[in-house]
Design an enzyme around this catalytic site. Sequence first.
Site, PDB file in Angstrom:
ATOM      1  N   SER A  81      15.038  79.376  27.105  1.00  0.00           N
ATOM      2  CA  SER A  81      16.264  78.744  26.616  1.00  0.00           C
ATOM      3  C   SER A  81      16.119  77.260  26.314  1.00  0.00           C
ATOM      4  O   SER A  81      16.847  76.739  25.485  1.00  0.00           O
ATOM      5  CB  SER A  81      17.402  78.974  27.610  1.00  0.00           C
ATOM      6  OG  SER A  81      17.016  78.587  28.908  1.00  0.00           O
ATOM      7  N   HIS A  95      18.672  84.683  24.368  1.00  0.00           N
ATOM      8  CA  HIS A  95      18.474  83.929  23.116  1.00  0.00           C
ATOM      9  C   HIS A  95      17.734  84.733  22.059  1.00  0.00           C
ATOM     10  O   HIS A  95      17.373  84.186  21.013  1.00  0.00           O
ATOM     11  CB  HIS A  95      17.725  82.628  23.400  1.00  0.00           C
ATOM     12  CG  HIS A  95      18.493  81.701  24.285  1.00  0.00           C
ATOM     13  ND1 HIS A  95      19.474  80.858  23.813  1.00  0.00           N
ATOM     14  CD2 HIS A  95      18.460  81.524  25.620  1.00  0.00           C
ATOM     15  CE1 HIS A  95      19.999  80.187  24.819  1.00  0.00           C
ATOM     16  NE2 HIS A  95      19.394  80.564  25.931  1.00  0.00           N
ATOM     17  N   LYS A 148      26.188  84.439  23.174  1.00  0.00           N
ATOM     18  CA  LYS A 148      25.459  83.542  22.274  1.00  0.00           C
ATOM     19  C   LYS A 148      25.602  84.047  20.835  1.00  0.00           C
ATOM     20  O   LYS A 148      26.670  83.909  20.255  1.00  0.00           O
ATOM     21  CB  LYS A 148      24.046  83.363  22.784  1.00  0.00           C
ATOM     22  CG  LYS A 148      24.114  82.487  24.054  1.00  0.00           C
ATOM     23  CD  LYS A 148      22.942  82.435  24.942  1.00  0.00           C
ATOM     24  CE  LYS A 148      23.298  81.559  26.151  1.00  0.00           C
ATOM     25  NZ  LYS A 148      22.452  81.774  27.303  1.00  0.00           N
TER      26      LYS A 148
HETATM   27  C1  LIG Z   1      22.835  81.765  28.763  1.00  0.00           C
HETATM   28  C2  LIG Z   1      21.794  82.480  29.516  1.00  0.00           C
HETATM   29  C3  LIG Z   1      22.121  83.388  30.529  1.00  0.00           C
HETATM   30  C4  LIG Z   1      23.518  83.531  31.049  1.00  0.00           C
HETATM   31  O1  LIG Z   1      24.358  84.165  30.138  1.00  0.00           O
HETATM   32  P1  LIG Z   1      25.923  83.860  30.181  1.00  0.00           P
HETATM   33  O2  LIG Z   1      26.503  84.945  29.368  1.00  0.00           O
HETATM   34  O3  LIG Z   1      26.113  82.492  29.604  1.00  0.00           O
HETATM   35  O4  LIG Z   1      26.339  83.916  31.621  1.00  0.00           O
HETATM   36  C5  LIG Z   1      21.110  84.113  31.113  1.00  0.00           C
HETATM   37  N1  LIG Z   1      19.824  83.954  30.735  1.00  0.00           N
HETATM   38  C6  LIG Z   1      19.477  83.067  29.789  1.00  0.00           C
HETATM   39  C7  LIG Z   1      18.032  82.939  29.409  1.00  0.00           C
HETATM   40  C8  LIG Z   1      20.441  82.288  29.162  1.00  0.00           C
HETATM   41  O5  LIG Z   1      20.083  81.385  28.256  1.00  0.00           O
END
Ligand SMILES: *Cc1c(COP(=O)(O)O)cnc(C)c1O
Length: 383
Positions: A177, A205, A235
């Site tokens: 991320s 991602h 996302k």
């Molecule tokens: C954003 C993210 C999460 C968490 O997801 P949410 O839906 O925001 O709780 C988990 N793993 C990674 C790699 C992320 O970037």
Amino acid sequence: MAFFQEYLQKIRQKNLHRQTTAYEPVDATHIKLDGKKYLVLASNNYLGLTHHPDVQRAAIDAIVRYGTGSGGARLITGTHPYYSLLESELAAFKGTEAAVVFSSGYTANVGTISAVMGRDDVIFSDERNHASIIDGCRLSKARTVIFRHADMEHLAGCLAGTLCSGRRLIVVDGVFSMDGDIAPLPEIVALAKQYGALTMVDDAHATGVLGQGRGTATHFGLEGQIDIHMGTLSKALASEGGYVAGTRHLIDFLVNKARSFIFSTALAPASVAAALAALRLVAEQPELIRRLRLNSDFMRSGLAAAGLQVSEGITPIIPLIVGPAEAALKLAETLRGKGLLISAIRPPTVPEGESRLRVTVSAAHERAELETAVDAIALAVRA
Ligand SMILES: *Cc1c(COP(=O)(O)O)cnc(C)c1O
């Protein structure tokens, strides 16, 4: 109460104090703050679908039909019809037997890892894995062995050197991320086979981004070779919630054992309906992902051509490492003065001395906007 103040004082001195800011979204790539409009290069809204009319309409219809809240946990009264649709379409999209939706990606990781792994087991976790994976490992009480980032020799050494009477699990972010690089899944799958380990990939991602949006396994042609696929709806899928996809037995097991699934209220109908509409768009409109890739390539090559240190890659996450937290903050502030919203990422999110600007690109960015942004970023970083 002195404890709170002392802690805040300490992080302020290190330039690590953070606070929330209420931005007013204008569209998928612009926000307003104090009446001024900014171009956002900091969001994970990779396909701009938060403002797509189909997605917005789906959410509105869901509210009108089923109300604003789910009213209960998934196993009580919280499972509404959008859940069944989303879970079966997610499974089909991921090429797995089944899928289950959690209330966030965070709770999907924490609930899944702690349900699957226990005291006698060993987890092999990349040092750059997301905090929700780290917390899932801690909660599981399994022994956790951290291997150096994407270092397959080190992972092989850890696997060979760790005795284990129970299960082994190798867990990685599919796309990391804060760095935007892709986990070496072919090597990980081979090592997992060799050592009889389970594999888990966090596609937060990669969902809607890599492998026709299907994620990192599809990107590498490794369909059917990952045991636990995890991803988020928050996302590229423009909503909120997390999911796990895998065999029917895995999903049934999680429904019965993952505490973050069982003991939390189900998502609102609007969130699930929006994610479903976004998922259908990703599956039906490959040009969305093509445009994201073109914009990512344009930004990456533009910054490199302007003389900045940019690592090669194909994801929309482009880190510009500046080092000290203070320098990253200053740069972000300078760019804000030029109408660009780009996050300064500091410890504990990234290691000490690796504070950075994290530039993220969306399919919804206009080419001219990216050109202006490249010039402004290059000027500010070189200054
Ligand atoms: C954003 C993210 C999460 C968490 O997801 P949410 O839906 O925001 O709780 C988990 N793993 C990674 C790699 C992320 O970037």
